[in-house]
Structure formats: structure tokens, C-alpha cells
Write an enzyme that holds these catalytic residues in place. Structure first.
Site, PDB file in Angstrom:
ATOM      1  N   GLU A 151       0.814  -1.219   0.000  1.00 22.71           N
ATOM      2  CA  GLU A 151       0.000   0.000   0.000  1.00 22.71           C
ATOM      3  C   GLU A 151       0.850   1.272   0.000  1.00 22.71           C
ATOM      4  O   GLU A 151       0.840   2.036   0.981  1.00 22.71           O
ATOM      5  CB  GLU A 151      -0.956   0.001   1.201  1.00 22.71           C
ATOM      6  CG  GLU A 151      -2.015  -1.071   1.135  1.00 22.71           C
ATOM      7  CD  GLU A 151      -3.101  -0.911   2.184  1.00 22.71           C
ATOM      8  OE1 GLU A 151      -2.861  -0.238   3.196  1.00 22.71           O
ATOM      9  OE2 GLU A 151      -4.193  -1.463   1.978  1.00 22.71           O
ATOM     10  N   GLU A 307      -6.614  -7.647  -0.555  1.00 21.47           N
ATOM     11  CA  GLU A 307      -6.975  -7.539   0.859  1.00 21.47           C
ATOM     12  C   GLU A 307      -8.412  -7.084   0.991  1.00 21.47           C
ATOM     13  O   GLU A 307      -8.853  -6.170   0.273  1.00 21.47           O
ATOM     14  CB  GLU A 307      -6.136  -6.470   1.573  1.00 21.47           C
ATOM     15  CG  GLU A 307      -4.768  -6.871   1.989  1.00 21.47           C
ATOM     16  CD  GLU A 307      -4.119  -5.742   2.803  1.00 21.47           C
ATOM     17  OE1 GLU A 307      -4.829  -4.995   3.511  1.00 21.47           O
ATOM     18  OE2 GLU A 307      -2.894  -5.602   2.704  1.00 21.47           O
TER      19      GLU A 307
END
Ligand code: GAL
Length: 677
Positions: A151, A307
Site C-alpha cells: 500500500e 486484501e
């Protein structure tokens, strides 16, 4: 289309953080993964401190055992480069790695993502670790995917330290060449901001008043690029040392700080982390929007949901769990919108650390828990959906998304601070979603031929060359709908000559005389009954064939045009001068009708329908997000029904769904008849 990885079927699994557990737990994990139908797990995301306990000390033995164990159980590995959380020894040796805020505060060690994207020491250490991992594991039989970093931009999107300032200056020099070029672009004649040399320039740190808007815009561009440089350095190392294994980094849905059009060029495929809020009854609409974006970022190629939470997260003020069946439905939604894998954060719930209350596929209560039962049940269901992978989606509608425009829209000192890109976009998207009309996202430079309608809810910053492309699309027979406050500034954030809508004035056949924001709490009515909040405009239709579709019916603009339409070449261009919220739906209905855009099916409220087509078949997904039973009629190309892959049952005429129910129909090929599916 080929598979994302060499692992067959829909990828199923999650982040696995074995360093949090004694090794005897690992074998139980591997057994349970097998029981749940897990096919791939992500390992190493936060393992840097364990893999490299000191500058020249490496500890791979435990990782070797882990990968061997997973492989022995038939579980593939998505191997993270582990670079998102530099270890304590590294930041103590090089304190300049720690990022600095706009106020000059250095962010300390003790959380994660504590690095300055421009730090040479951080970059060198990250590439060194990536190389060490690639050298050791490139040929490990468990390895199926490289997971670069984690991320990018999470927690820290920008750093204002002295080294970032140097880096920014170098980036600006590349962009503008002479300082005169920069002075012109930044409009530094204003407020005596002229620069004599590049050395005088600093990042937009906290200042007494509004900062130069072009400086801010360039800063946003630079920050996205600086992180992308970090990413590319790791990517290059992997390409050199492990060329046969695909690589991806997990995006964060529609994330403001990173220009994902640019980023996606460096991915083998796009992957996304998505955390819709179970407490938000409209969360599925927003999730759908994000998934359409993920599908669009690489031109329709299947993507990976890398995710999501099995149930509650731990980082909202109130973390509501997913009620039984919701994680299944929301996962199928990602599949419906182009995902070829459904993964989670995380496999086993942590007992310590900031995320100990975050849900997991294997909750604290273990295999006795409701969560575990859902994990196993869903794994078995996904195993029946393998043939869907690789299938793609065709859309007749495109929505223009431009990060430059988003950034320029949301600087201070604008006529109305409420004009935020996500808030402007959402009602337009929601109208399409409710009508089961599929949309792609496209950048403003895209080739638009092939789309029946192009929607631009906000194109605040618009470069003339992109406007030309849009105009040519309309001229050739396309249908364009342009939202308010569009075509206002050029690529330097300077107002277009003559004002808005700038280079779209001709195609839209209107000029904006004055922006007319609406005070908070007030609304302005239109003749049609639609209501505008936040924003309206005094517009002048200035082409003889500009037709007024709707007018303001209250407030100071009463009687003046609000929505217009103009034939242009073989196409039509609509201009919507106000923020209509949900009222945009009626305008879009007109447009879709005129453009001949058909929904997948006529769906009852709360039902979502999409189609994926591939070499093995055409798949119709019908999902019931509502809290009541629904019936959806099968019509058009789907009239003859097909086989529901979830149940194996033949379905004809209609689909009945319980609340949170879903059907994935393999459509009987003869029923597809003349369609181009
Ligand atoms: C993501 C992150 C994961 C985990 C998760 C919790 O943003 O990548 O490491 O923190 O959130 O929801």
C-alpha cells in the site's frame, strides 16, 4: 486471457504473518489453509526486521522452512518484498529516513510506513532487501507472485524534509527547464512569488496563508512520482532477478494521492485492498465503483482483490462486523466486476499489536467460530467458480477520471470547498449502478470510440489536447455529459482564456458567466423537480442550436438554464451546470436512452447485475444487496437462463434471491444469439 499467476482457479487466501507465531502453529496453519481451500497466501509484508536483523545480518532460515511447509501443503506464495516498514536499526543509523510533515514534525518509529520516499538510504536498503529475497526465492516452487512493498502512500503520502525539497527541485527542473518556465507555470507574478533560481524553491510547507495552487498541484504530481520511483526500483530488481514471476503492488481503491493510471503501467496486473464499511448501507455501491476502476486501470484485464476484511476492521471509530453472508456477497461482487482472486487481511488473527481486534479468516476463537465456518464454506464455493477467471467485461459507458483534475479541484480558495471529486462522482455512478449499466473508467487522454456515452462528472482541469479528443468523439457520433465546474483551468491550473468551460465551449455550446455556489443547508430547485446543492452556475447558451433541457426554478438564477444539450457533428453534448446529487439520474436516463445504452437486466432495487465473458462461457452475476427477497427477470440475451455455478441448478425465466443471495449463471450459449458477448 491468461491467468494472473500459475495457480489455477480463483485465488483464495490472505496475508499470513507467521513471525507472530511459534513455528508449531505454522503446521496447524498450513493444515487449516488446506481445509479451507486456500490456494495462495501473502507472506513477508512486515518481515523486514526479522529477515534482516542488522545491517549485515540476514536470517532466511525460518523463511525457507515456511515456504517449504506451504509448498508441501500445496499453498502458493505471494511473496512480499517486505519494504513497507523499515526496521529500528535502519532508522537509528539513518534518522533522515523518517518522514517530516508540512509543519516540520518528524514522524517517529513505532508504527509503520515510516519512511521518506526521497531518502536515498531508504531506497538503497529497500532495493537491497528486494534483491536478497529475489536471489534466494526466485526459483522456489511455492513462489507464484511478487507483492511489491505494501500500500504505497498508506499513512505517509508526502515528506517535507530537506532531501525531499532537493528532490522536488530536481523534479521541477526536469519539468520546466529554465526558472522562467516555472515562474510562468506557477503564476508567480501574483503576490510577489517570483523565483530567481530553483534553489529558492521549497515544498509547500505550512505557510501564513493560501499556498500557490500550481506549486501544490506540482507537489501532488511529484509525491505520486517519488513513490512510483521507489516502486520502480524494486520492480526493476525483480524483473532482473525473477523475470518469470508476475509482480503487483496493492492499490487502495480510488486513492487521491497516487495517479494510478501512471502506476498501473508498471504492474503485471492490478491488485486492490478494499474495506467497505458494513455499517454503511450504500457501501456496496462505492465498492462496485472502486472495482470498476481496478478493472479499468489496465484496460479490462482481470485484477486481484488482495486484501479485504473477513468481518470487522479495527481502525474505524466503530468497527461493525459483517453479518453472516455479507463477506461472501461482497467477495462475489469483486468477482462480478473482474477480480480473479479473493484474498483477505489476514489469515490468523493477531494476539498482539495495533490490529489485534481486526477480523481474520481464522479468528481468535479458532475453528469453533462462525468466521471459520464461513471461511471454509466460501473456499468450497469459490472452487466451483474457476472457469470464470480470465473472463472480461464490456461496457458501453465510460467515466472520465483524471488525477490532475482531482488534485486541482481540491485546493483551497475555490468558489466552494464542497466540490470534492468523490462526492461529485458518486451520484453519477450510483445512477448507473442502480440501472445495472456497466461503466469503465478512462483517463482523459483515452481513445473513446467504442463507448456509446462518456460521462465527465468533473473535469475541472482540462488540457486542450484532451478536450480536442473528447470533441472529436462527440463529433463522430458520441454522447458526452459534462458536469459543473469543468474546463475551468489548463494543465498549469490557469483559468482558460474566456473562462469555463474553456476548450469545451464549442462542443457544449455554453459559456459560464459566473459560478453561483449555494450556501450550506440550502437547495435550489430546477423545473424538473431536481434539487441542486453546493453549486450552480449562471450559464449562457451561446450556440444557436443549444437546447435548454432544464432550468433553475428557485433562487437567484430562477428562469436561467441549468442543463443544456447540443447536437455536435453526429453526436450530442450535455452540460449540467449544477451539483444535482441523486437528481443526475433523470439526466442520465435521457442520455442512456439517446445513446442506446441498455442495462444488463432490469433489476429490482438493491440488486446488482454484471456480465463477464471468456473463452469458456458468458457469466451473469446477480447479487442481492437488499434485506428482502428479490425476483429478477431474465430477459434479452439471458432470457433462456443457464446453470448457476454456485448451486449447479438450471435457472430459467427469473432469478429469485434471498437477502444477501447471489447467483452466477453460465449462460446457455444458444441464448446469446446475435449479441456480441
Ligand atoms: C491495510 C494494510 C494491512 C492491514 C489492513 C487492516 O491497509 O495493508 O496491512 O493493516 O489494512 O485493515
Amino acid at each position: 486471457m491468461s491467468r494472473l499467476t500459475r495457480v489455477p482457479g480463483v485465488l483464495y487466501g490472505g496475508d499470513y504473518n507467521p513471525e507472530q507465531w511459534p513455528e508449531d502453529v505454522w503446521s496447524e496453519d498450513a493444515e487449516l489453509m488446506r481445509e479451507a481451500g486456500v490456494t495462495m497466501v501473502t507472506v513477508g509484508v512486515f518481515s523486514w526486521a526479522r529477515l534482516q536483523p542488522g545491517p549485515d545480518t540476514w536470517d532466511f532460515a525460518w523463511f525457507d522452512r515456511l515456504l517449504d511447509l506451504l509448498h508441501a501443503h500445496g499453498i502458493a506464495v505471494d511473496l512480499a518484498t517486505a519494504t513497507a516498514s523499515p526496521p529500528a536499526w535502519l532508522v537509528r543509523a539513518h534518522p533522515g529516513i523518517l518522514p517530516v510533515t508540512a509543519d516540520g514534525v518528524r514522524l517517529e518509529f513505532g508504527s509503520r510506513q515510516h519512511y521518506c520516499p526521497s531518502s536515498p538510504e531508504y531506497r538503497a536498503a529497500a532495493v537491497r532487501l528486494t534483491r536478497a529475497l529475489a536471489e534466494r526465492y526466485a526459483h522456489h516452487p511455492a513462489l507464484a507472485l511478487w507483492h511489491i512493498h505494501n500500500e504505497y502512500g498508506d499513512h505517509v503520502t508526502e515528506c517535507f524534509c530537506a532531501r525531499s525539497a532537493d528532490h522536488f527541485r530536481a523534479w521541477l527542473t526536469d519539468r520546466y527547464g529554465t526558472i522562467d518556465g516555472l515562474n510562468h507555470a506557477w503564476g508567480t507574478a501574483f503576490w510577489s512569488q517570483r523565483y530567481g533560481t530553483y534553489d529558492e524553491i521549497e515544498p509547500p510547507r505550512t505557510a501564513p496563508g493560501p499556498v500557490n495552487p500550481t506549486q501544490l498541484l506540482d507537489w501532488r504530481r511529484f509525491c505520486s512520482d517519488a513513490l512510483l520511483e521507489c516502486h520502480r526500483a524494486e520492480r526493476e530488481a525483480l524483473r532482473e532477478l525473477s523475470p518469470d514471476i508476475p509482480a503487483t503492488t496493492n492499490f487502495m481503491s480510488m486513492f487521491k494521492a497516487l495517479d494510478y493510471w501512471k502506476w498501473a503501467e508498471h504492474e503485471d496486473f492490478v491488485s486492490d485492498d478494499a474495506y467497505p464499511d458494513p455499517a454503511d448501507p450504500r457501501a456496496h455501491v462505492n465498492a462496485s465503483l472502486n472495482y470498476d476502476l481496478m478493472r479499468s486501470l489496465k484496460g479490462g484485464r482481470p485484477w486481484l482483490l488482495l486484501e479485504q476484511a473477513p468481518s470487522a476492521v479495527s481502525w474505524r471509530p466503530v468497527n461493525v462486523p459483517k453479518k453472516p453472508g455479507l463477506q461472501r456477497l461482497w467477495s462475489l461482487q469483486a468477482l462480478a466486476r473482474g477480480a480473479d482472486g479473493i484474498m483477505y487481511f489476514q489469515w490468523r488473527a493477531s494476539r498482539a499489536g495495533a490490529e489485534k481486534y481486526h477480523s481474520a479468516l481464522l479468528p481468535h476463537r479458532g475453528t469453533a467460530s462462525r468466521g471459520w465456518r464461513e471461511t471454509v464454506r466460501f473456499g468450497a464455493e469459490l472452487a466451483r467458480l474457476g472457469e470464470v477467471t480470465g473472463a472480461t467485461t464490456r461496457a458501453d459507458v465510460a467515466i472520465v477520471l483524471d488525477w490532475d483534475s482531482w488534485w486541482a479541484l481540491e485546493v483551497d480558495d475555490h468558489p466552494c470547498a464542497r466540490m470534492r471529486w468523490p462526492d461529485l462522482l458518486r451520484p453519477w455512478y450510483a445512477a448507473l449502478h442502480a440501472r445495472a449499466v456497466t461503466a469503465d473508467f478512462v483517463p482523459p487522454r483515452a481513445d473513446l470510440d467504442g463507448y456509446r456515452a462518456v460521462l465527465a462528472p468533473s473535469l475541472h482541469l482540462l488540457r486542450p489536447e484532451n478536450a480536442e479528443r473528447i470533441a472529436a468523439y462527440v463529433h463522430g457520433g458520441g454522447h458526452l455529459v459534462c458536469g459543473p465546474f469543468s474546463g475551468v483551468v489548463d494543465g498549469h491550473d490557469h483559468i482558460h482564456d474566456g473562462g469555463a468551460p474553456g476548450p469545451l465551449r464549442d462542443v457544449l455550446g455554453v459559456s459560464v458567466d459566473e459560478f453561483w455556489p449555494i450556501p450550506d443547508g440550502e437547495a435550489v430547485r430546477l423545473d424538473s423537480g431536481a434539487e441542486a446543492t453546493w453549486w450552480s452556475e449562471w450559464i449562457e447558451p451561446d450556440a444557436p442550436d443549444t437546447e435548454v433541457v432544464d432550468s433553475y426554478a428557485s433562487g437567484q438564477l430562477t428562469g436561467r438554464p441549468a442543463v443544456t444539450r447540443r447536437p455536435y457533428g453526429a453526436g450530442t453534448a450535455w452540460y449540467v451546470s449544477a451539483h444535482l446529487g441523486e437528481g443526475i439520474a433523470a439526466v442520465l436516463d435521457d442520455v442512456l436512452r439517446a445513446a442506446g445504452v441498455r442495462p444488463v437486466l432490469d433489476v429490482p432495487e438493491g440488486v446488482e447485475a454484471t456480465v463477464r465473458s471468456g473463452t469458456q462461457g458468458t457469466y451473469l452475476f446477480v447479487l442481492n444487496h437488499s434485506d428482502h427477497d428479490t425476483r429478477t427477470q431474465l430477459t434479452g440475451p439471458y432470457a433462456d437462463g443457464g446453470t448457476d455455478l454456485l448451486t449447479g441448478a438450471a435457472v430459467r425465466d427469473h432469478i429469485d434471491l434471498r437477502p444477501l443471495g447471489a447467483a452466477v449463471l453460465r449462460i446457455a450459449t444458444d441464448s446469446l444469439g446475435e449479441t456480441d458477448q
